[in-house]
Design a protein around this motif. Structure first.
Motif, mmCIF file in Angstrom:
data_model
loop_
_atom_site.group_PDB
_atom_site.id
_atom_site.type_symbol
_atom_site.label_atom_id
_atom_site.label_comp_id
_atom_site.label_asym_id
_atom_site.label_seq_id
_atom_site.Cartn_x
_atom_site.Cartn_y
_atom_site.Cartn_z
ATOM 1 N N HIS A 42 -122.096 -43.874 -38.661
ATOM 2 C CA HIS A 42 -123.132 -43.003 -38.112
ATOM 3 C C HIS A 42 -122.886 -43.302 -36.459
ATOM 4 N N ASN A 51 -126.349 -35.210 -35.647
ATOM 5 C CA ASN A 51 -127.588 -35.923 -35.395
ATOM 6 C C ASN A 51 -128.567 -34.900 -34.404
ATOM 7 N N SER A 242 -127.320 -40.505 -43.895
ATOM 8 C CA SER A 242 -126.419 -39.493 -43.327
ATOM 9 C C SER A 242 -126.557 -38.192 -43.978
#
Length: 362
Positions: A42, A51, A242
Motif C-alpha cells: 500500500h 487511492n 486494498s
C-alpha cells in the motif's frame, strides 16, 4: 457463464457485472504490474495512485466541495456509531438523534456509551413506517451534532428532505443509499457509509467530513479511532482494505458511465416503481410496510396476508432464481433490496413473478 441469480440481497449486495468482469481480468495483473492489487504494497506508487484517484472520483461524482476530506476506513458503519461521539461529543454537549429505524436506534444507543445523547424525534410508536418531520425539529441548546439515517434498510424507509441545522453539524449514515441520487453535500458536516450496498464489497467504510470536524479529534483517543490520524495519512496510516478500495474505484467509474447520480436516480426510480406497482395493484395480497411518501428506493419491504403465504412465496421465489427476498430476521416479512447495481431486468422479473404468484394463489 451460468445464468446469474436475481440478487436482491441487503448487503453484501449486487455488484455491476462489468465491474466483476474487469476485476476478473485484472485479478493476477493489475495495470501491468504482474501482481494482483491484493499482493502489492500500500506504499507503492501504483496503490497510492489508485487511492488518490478513488478519492477524486468520489469528490467529482458526489459534488463534494472544498474543505472536506474523503477517508477510507475499516470497521463498517457500526464502528462509526462509536467513532462519531468519541471524536465529536465533548463533555457538556448533547448528541441529538433522529430515529426512524433499527440502524438509527443502534447509532443512538452507541452514542449514549460516550456521553449525553438524546432522541429528539422518532417514529418508533407508529412502527417505523415513516420519517419524522424534518422542518420542525427542536435541537438541544447545547447540541454537539444532529445524527440522521438517510435510509433504513430493515424497514424500507428513506428520507427525502434534510433539516437545516445552522451551525450544528448534520451527520448522516448513508450506508444504504449513498450515491443513489444527487445531494447537496455542503448541508452535512460528516457523511459515512459502509461500502457493501452501493459502493463495492464489504471491508471499506467511506467517511466524508469537513476539515474542522476532522481536526476536533481529542488527543486522548486511541490512535486508530481518531479521524485526524487517517486524514493526515491520506487513509494510509495502516494497511488499508486494498481490494475493497480497488473494487470501489471500478464501481465509481461504472456510476460515472451510467450518467452519474442523475442517471442512477432516474434508473432507480424506474426499476423500483415496477415492484411498488405490483404491491399497490395486488388488492391487498401484498402489503407494503412503509407509508408511500417515505418508501425507500433501496429496500422495498412488504408482507403477505399470512406467514404461510409468505413462506410459500419465498420458497417459490427461490426456486425461480430470486435471492435475498426474506425480510430481516428482526421483523420478518419480505424485502427486495434494489441498490444501484441491481439491474432493471431483475426488478422487472420480480414484479412479473409477484403478479404470477398472486394469480396462481387466488
Amino acid at each position: 457463464m451460468t445464468k446469474r441469480a436475481y440478487n436482491f440481497n441487503a448487503g453484501p449486495a449486487a455488484l455491476p457485472l462489468s465491474v466483476l468482469q474487469t476485476a476478473a481480468e485484472q485479478m493476477t495483473n493489475f495495470e501491468g504490474t504482474g501482481m494482483s492489487v491484493m499482493e502489492m504494497s500500500h506504499r507503492s506508487e501504483n496503490y497510492e495512485r489508485l487511492n488518490n484517484e478513488t478519492q477524486q472520483l468520489f469528490k467529482t461524482l458526489f459534488g463534494i466541495p472544498e474543505g472536506y476530506k474523503v477517508l477510507f476506513l475499516q470497521g463498517g458503519a457500526s464502528t462509526q456509531f462509536a467513532m462519531i461521539p468519541m471524536n465529536l461529543l465533548p463533555a457538556g454537549k448533547t448528541a441529538a438523534y433522529v430515529v426512524h429505524g433499527a440502524w438509527g436506534t443502534k447509532a443512538f444507543k452507541e452514542a449514549k456509551l460516550f456521553g449525553d445523547a438524546a432522541t429528539i424525534a422518532s417514529t418508533k410508536e407508529s412502527g417505523f413506517k415513516s420519517v419524522p418531520d424534518m422542518k420542525n425539529l427542536k435541537l438541544p441548546d447545547n447540541a454537539a451534532y444532529l445524527h440522521v439515517t438517510t435510509n433504513e434498510t430493515i424497514e424500507g424507509v428513506q428520507m427525502t428532505e434534510f433539516p437545516d441545522t445552522g451551525d450544528v453539524p448534520l451527520i448522516a449514515d448513508m450506508s444504504s443509499d449513498i450515491l443513489s441520487r444527487p445531494l447537496d453535500v455542503s448541508k452535512f458536516g460528516l457523511i459515512y457509509a459502509g461500502a457493501q450496498k452501493n459502493l463495492g464489497p464489504s471491508g471499506v467504510t467511506v467517511v466524508i467530513a469537513k476539515d474542522e470536524l476532522v481536526d476536533k479529534s481529542p488527543e486522548h483517543l486511541a490512535t486508530m479511532l481518531r479521524y485526524d490520524t487517517h486524514a493526515s495519512n491520506n487513509s494510509l496510516y495502516n494497511t488499508p482494505p486494498s481490494f475493497s478500495v480497488y473494487i470501489m474505484n471500478l464501481v465509481l467509474r461504472w456510476i460515472e458511465s451510467e450518467g452519474g447520480l442523475a442517471g442512477i436516480e432516474k434508473r432507480n426510480a424506474e426499476k423500483t416503481d415496477l415492484i411498488y406497482r405490483a404491491i399497490d395493484e395486488s388488492d391487498g395480497f401484498y402489503i407494503g410496510h412503509a407509508e408511500p411518501a417515505y418508501r425507500s428506493r433501496m429496500n422495498i419491504t412488504f408482507r403477505l396476508r399470512t406467514e404461510e403465504a409468505e413462506k410459500a412465496f419465498l420458497k417459490a421465489a427461490s426456486a425461480a432464481g430470486f435471492v435475498g427476498l426474506k425480510g430481516h430476521r428482526s421483523v420478518g416479512g419480505c424485502r427486495a433490496s434494489t441498490y444501484n447495481a441491481v439491474p432493471y431486468e431483475a426488478c422487472a422479473a420480480l414484479a412479473q413473478f409477484m403478479e404470477d404468484f398472486r394469480r396462481q394463489s387466488q
